[in-house]
Design an enzyme around this catalytic site. Sequence first.
Site, mmCIF file in Angstrom:
data_model
loop_
_atom_site.group_PDB
_atom_site.id
_atom_site.type_symbol
_atom_site.label_atom_id
_atom_site.label_comp_id
_atom_site.label_asym_id
_atom_site.label_seq_id
_atom_site.Cartn_x
_atom_site.Cartn_y
_atom_site.Cartn_z
ATOM 1 N N GLU A 1 14.678 -17.955 -14.386
ATOM 2 C CA GLU A 1 13.514 -17.586 -15.178
ATOM 3 C C GLU A 1 12.226 -17.703 -14.358
ATOM 4 O O GLU A 1 12.070 -18.627 -13.559
ATOM 5 C CB GLU A 1 13.342 -18.496 -16.409
ATOM 6 C CG GLU A 1 14.535 -18.561 -17.321
ATOM 7 C CD GLU A 1 14.805 -17.292 -18.089
ATOM 8 O OE1 GLU A 1 13.911 -16.400 -18.115
ATOM 9 O OE2 GLU A 1 15.900 -17.177 -18.646
ATOM 10 N N THR A 2 11.338 -16.755 -14.608
ATOM 11 C CA THR A 2 9.946 -16.864 -14.177
ATOM 12 C C THR A 2 9.077 -16.777 -15.426
ATOM 13 O O THR A 2 9.215 -15.844 -16.224
ATOM 14 C CB THR A 2 9.567 -15.746 -13.194
ATOM 15 O OG1 THR A 2 10.335 -15.892 -11.989
ATOM 16 C CG2 THR A 2 8.082 -15.817 -12.839
#
Length: 260
Positions: free
Chosen positions: A46-47
């Site tokens: 995830e970003t």
Amino acid sequence: MRIPIYQIDAFANKQFEGNPAAVCCLEEWVEDDLMQKIAKENNLSETAFFVKKGDIYELRWFTPEKEIDLCGHATLATAYVVFTYLDKNIKKISFKTKSGVLEVFKENDLLSMIFPSRKGDKCKVPNELIKGLGREPKEVYKSRDYMAVFETEEEIKNLNLNMEELKKLDSFGVIVTAKGKKVDFVSRYFAPKAGVDEDPVTGSAHCTLVPYWTEVLKKDEFVAYQMSDRGGVIFCKDLGDKIKISGKAVLYLEGYVKIE
């Protein structure tokens, strides 16, 4: 354009444990395509991207392949960045997200998140799930994800995974779980359709795990462990229609993304 970026190990007591998430601090929203490219370039599960709007932080999460509606470890990582570097005097953060307003607050040495409960409905075991896990679970539930319940930690540890079969399922991802030996319950999480074969520690999966184990173990507070290579400890409490998910986080790196 220079975008401040932090990489945080979430649900970790020290570096190189838990689940690494990138956190990008924006002054205003940029194009979705650019955020997706940054997430793909980071190549983490995830970003997170956020913009402060008054007293609320707008927050979005991207895997390397797509934007998602709920993410625990990247929310924890974002809260760590805000509390540690941007707004040191506050005790609680409200994040506006695709899953509503999520609150994160300091609680002793933990960061605690209030997430929606996502109780699964019992269902038949899809053949693709059996083929994808390499063995048949004793029961299966469905919410956003499939949750496959096994008898022992050893079964979960020794799954014979086939990601191509798991990609065929009509769900975002797959949770596997069993009663723990040293903790209340253990789990693993797979989301190959989102470009994440195995996620190291998955906060959002516990929105489905906690309601199940509340009924099975007849209690509402848990210490859980996600059995990935990195591993991570999650403290959980069933609040009815909400779940409290708590953990620690540590900084790995900070810098800038330079967009030309």
